[in-house]
Design an enzyme around this catalytic site. Structure first.
Site, PDB file in Angstrom:
ATOM      1  N   TYR A  55      -1.121   7.541  -1.141  1.00 57.53           N
ATOM      2  CA  TYR A  55      -0.625   6.669  -2.345  1.00 57.53           C
ATOM      3  C   TYR A  55      -1.938   6.165  -2.869  1.00 57.53           C
ATOM      4  O   TYR A  55      -1.708   5.651  -4.182  1.00 57.53           O
ATOM      5  CB  TYR A  55       0.092   5.421  -1.596  1.00 57.53           C
ATOM      6  CG  TYR A  55       1.657   5.643  -1.657  1.00 57.53           C
ATOM      7  CD1 TYR A  55       2.316   5.334  -2.471  1.00 57.53           C
ATOM      8  CD2 TYR A  55       2.119   6.385  -0.380  1.00 57.53           C
ATOM      9  CE1 TYR A  55       3.507   5.565  -2.664  1.00 57.53           C
ATOM     10  CE2 TYR A  55       3.447   6.528  -0.384  1.00 57.53           C
ATOM     11  CZ  TYR A  55       4.228   5.967  -1.453  1.00 57.53           C
ATOM     12  OH  TYR A  55       5.659   6.330  -1.323  1.00 57.53           O
ATOM     13  N   PHE A 216      -6.978  -2.118  -5.819  1.00 57.87           N
ATOM     14  CA  PHE A 216      -5.962  -3.153  -5.817  1.00 57.87           C
ATOM     15  C   PHE A 216      -4.828  -2.808  -6.605  1.00 57.87           C
ATOM     16  O   PHE A 216      -4.247  -3.550  -7.429  1.00 57.87           O
ATOM     17  CB  PHE A 216      -6.875  -4.334  -6.653  1.00 57.87           C
ATOM     18  CG  PHE A 216      -7.877  -4.917  -5.970  1.00 57.87           C
ATOM     19  CD1 PHE A 216      -7.468  -5.933  -4.858  1.00 57.87           C
ATOM     20  CD2 PHE A 216      -9.108  -4.531  -6.483  1.00 57.87           C
ATOM     21  CE1 PHE A 216      -8.664  -6.556  -4.258  1.00 57.87           C
ATOM     22  CE2 PHE A 216     -10.209  -5.004  -5.502  1.00 57.87           C
ATOM     23  CZ  PHE A 216     -10.045  -5.986  -4.455  1.00 57.87           C
ATOM     24  N   CYS A 330       1.093  -3.053   2.954  1.00 56.68           N
ATOM     25  CA  CYS A 330      -0.330  -3.857   2.926  1.00 56.68           C
ATOM     26  C   CYS A 330      -0.204  -5.160   3.469  1.00 56.68           C
ATOM     27  O   CYS A 330      -1.136  -5.650   4.193  1.00 56.68           O
ATOM     28  CB  CYS A 330      -0.903  -3.662   1.532  1.00 56.68           C
ATOM     29  SG  CYS A 330      -0.811  -1.906   0.956  1.00 56.68           S
ATOM     30  N   ARG A 400       7.943   2.115   2.745  1.00 58.03           N
ATOM     31  CA  ARG A 400       7.210   1.663   3.936  1.00 58.03           C
ATOM     32  C   ARG A 400       7.310   0.186   4.065  1.00 58.03           C
ATOM     33  O   ARG A 400       7.283  -0.614   3.199  1.00 58.03           O
ATOM     34  CB  ARG A 400       5.656   2.183   3.705  1.00 58.03           C
ATOM     35  CG  ARG A 400       5.429   3.590   4.009  1.00 58.03           C
ATOM     36  CD  ARG A 400       4.174   4.171   3.590  1.00 58.03           C
ATOM     37  NE  ARG A 400       3.653   3.466   2.186  1.00 58.03           N
ATOM     38  CZ  ARG A 400       2.347   3.565   1.840  1.00 58.03           C
ATOM     39  NH1 ARG A 400       1.465   4.213   2.514  1.00 58.03           N
ATOM     40  NH2 ARG A 400       2.027   3.201   0.421  1.00 58.03           N
TER      41      ARG A 400
END
Ligand code: UGA
Length: 594
Positions: A55, A216, A330, A400
């Site tokens: 990703y 980011f 994340c 995810r």
């Protein structure tokens, strides 16, 4: 084994060491590095290798290649299947705009007679020849997974450095001397020391400049985030060589990012900044979600509270949408990594403060599921519940750590007749695979005799349902006009329209043809058996908004809708005879239906 090419022993084509011969290193001093010394000479970058085709690596490499046609960018991964898919018309991830970008850089563009543009040569490659590509590169970017450790010391909060360590070992063994090693993966503070240590272990006497360049980008807006970043952070050693390396990388970004947005800071600040950025965003969500519980109990409206506080420019309006809690790969892992860092530094109170962000997130999700079960009279037996949205956020197929899975698990324990799942962007096979792997209920899926069924049509998913749960904030699910147009001619989310104009991608017929798949391509096989292509990117465009009148018509009485994302106008729904319970609102009984 040393496959390091001989030429690696020659001096660097990239870095020109400081005249004073000062040695560089990962030691971050307190010296102010914010201004690059323009007298330092940074050589041209011709070849970048990105290790990790996931990703982060895929989109980052694609944008760097697209914006730097003179640089050869190769993404390497030992996962043959993943690389095969990047080299095919079935890329492994969906991101708005990424498909076009990959096609231009991977396949090149034919000359355009119309605007007399010359042929654009391919400069983006995907390969499994990891060591060779590393050894060819001027810059090696490490972009591999750094999940939370699931066992052993620090399990549950420390970062699992297995993949990062393995890749770093390969990089330091094969990189040519003078190459720059870039930490792109999110890593604990002081990881650069680990890299240096690995250099001295695997390549005694060699030296590489190490940079930290955290990403980011957010799922669903990755290309847009890369094209128009708020900032690019480059952490380096504060030696002349360190700053020169930072300048070399800065030049790559300067091809499209304003120099004022490229911040060069010390290595450890850069590593920590990434963890703190994600933790602060997660903390903001847990803060607003905690207030949503107060709203539900008092009759205050979370949307009104959020708007009211967001107009204070010191607070700002973004990231104040209450919901079922943050998901994705994340936030949780980065907050926990910060917790672990604080605890291992003996800062117990600091660790506890940040851990509460994760605790609040779980509380919020569980609160929502409990509310569903309670409204359905504490029993789901013989009832059908429909989950709208499975991805962890809209406009992505990324599942995810999606809150949806935990919600499904909890609802399954109530023994429902059916749990129907519909997501407009996710591949049903991926959803089924996850449910099979993670539910721990043996036969959870309908295919195996269980209650969970995955649909490719929202109306079928909602038919005869007792309750519909909005779990992802896809615009299709709204019952009022979204703030941005839902249907666009190309698969960009609304804010990227501007970006699209800047990029001026050619129309489909002006692209070079995509690579032809082998006759035994497994993805082509899957496409034959499901209506949703493996590469959703080509066909996924935000669809028409759902016709809620039609859905209401097909539901079973009493009809419930649980809005986990604050996107439903409860009043409108009530007119359709649907009882609405929204995060941050006190519930259907309090809605004025007059
Ligand atoms: C996040 C950060 O936003 C990126 O800057 C960062 O680079 C990335 O993590 C990363 O470290 O890789 P991401 O997790 O992809 O990006 O997506 P976000 O848009 O941040 O959303 C995270 C979660 O928060 C989602 O579940 C989303 O639905 C939720 N969210 C977001 C809310 O519940 N309310 C909001 O107002 C915003």
């Amino acid at each position: 084994m040393s496959t390091t090419p001989e030429r690696s022993q020659s001096s660097s084509p990239v870095l020109h060491a400081g005249a004073d011969g000062e040695t560089s290193g990962a030691s971050a001093t307190s010296e102010n590095d914010s201004d690059l010394d323009s007298t330092l000479r940074a050589g041209p970058i011709r070849n970048i290798c990105c290790v990790g085709a996931g990703y982060v690596g895929g989109p980052t490499a694609a944008v760097i290649a697209f914006k730097n046609p003179h640089i050869k960018v190769t993404v390497v991964d030992k996962d043959q299947n993943r690389i095969r898919r990047w080299n095919s018309r079935h890329p492994p991830i969906y991101e708005p705009g990424l498909g076009e970008m990959v096609r231009v850089s991977r396949d090149g563009l034919p000359a355009s007679k119309q605007d007399k543009k010359p042929v654009q040569q391919p400069n983006l490659f995907f390969s499994t020849d990891v060591s060779r590509c590393i050894s060819d590169a001027d810059i090696v970017i490490i972009a591999v997974n750094t999940p939370t450790k699931s066992r052993g010391a620090g399990a549950g909060s420390a970062t699992d450095m297995t993949a990062f360590e393995a890749v770093t070992a390969e990089v330091v063994q094969h990189a040519r001397l003078g190459a720059i090693i870039v930490e792109k993966s999110t890593v604990p503070c002081r990881t650069a020391e680990l890299v240096e240590d690995m250099v001295s272990t695997h390549r005694p006497g060699a030296h590489f400049e190490i940079l930290s360049n955290p990403e980011f980008l957010a799922a669903g807006t990755a290309v847009q985030d890369l094209l128009r970043p708020d900032r690019v952070i480059i952490g380096s050693a504060s030696t002349p060589e360190g700053r020169s390396a930072a300048e070399s990388l800065a030049k790559v970004y300067a091809a499209w990012v304003d120099r004022s947005k490229i911040l060069t800071i010390n290595l450890f600040s850069s590593e920590l900044a990434k963890l703190v950025a994600n933790s602060m965003l997660a903390q903001r969500l847990s803060s607003i979600n905690s207030i949503s519980a107060i709203c539900e109990a008092t009759g205050a409206e979370i949307r009104e509270v959020a708007t009211s506080i967001g107009t204070d420019t010191r607070i700002g309006e973004k990231f104040l949408r209450a919901g079922i809690g943050f998901g994705g790969s994340c936030f949780k892992k980065d907050v926990l990594s910060l917790v672990y860092l604080a605890e291992s530094l003996g800062l117990k109170e600091v660790g506890e403060f940040w851990r509460q962000v994760v605790i609040m997130n779980e509380y919020q999700r569980n609160r929502f599921t409990c509310r569903v079960i309670k409204c359905l009279n504490n029993t789901l037996v013989n009832k059908k519940v429909t989950i709208l949205g499975y991805a962890f956020k809209k406009n992505t197929s990324d599942t995810r750590d999606s809150p949806a899975l935990e919600i499904v698990k909890t609802l399954l324990e109530e023994n429902p007749r059916e749990i129907a799942i519909f997501d407009p962007c996710c591949n049903p096979l991926v959803i089924k695979g996850e449910i099979r792997a993670l539910c721990g209920f043996g036969n959870a899926l309908g295919d195996d005799g269980g209650a969970v069924k995955v649909y490719t049509n929202a109306y079928e998913a909602c038919a005869a349902s007792n309750a519909v749960l909005v779990v992802t904030e896809f615009d299709e699910f709204r019952n009022t006009k979204p703030s941005a147009p839902a249907t666009q001619s190309k698969p960009f989310p609304a804010p990227a329209t501007e970006v699209k104009q800047q990029q001026s991608f050619p129309d489909e017929e002006h692209f070079n043809p995509e690579p032809v798949c082998a006759s035994d391509c497994p993805d082509c096989e899957i496409e034959k058996t499901t209506s949703v292509p493996v590469a959703v990117m080509k066909i996924y465009k935000p669809q028409e908004q759902l016709d809620w009148t039609r859905i209401a018509h097909g539901m079973r009485q009493p009809k419930w809708l649980f809005d986990g994302r604050c996107i439903i106008d409860a009043k409108e729904m009530t007119r359709l005879g649907i009882r609405v319970e929204s995060i941050g609102s006190s519930g259907f009984s309090s809605v004025d239906t007059s």
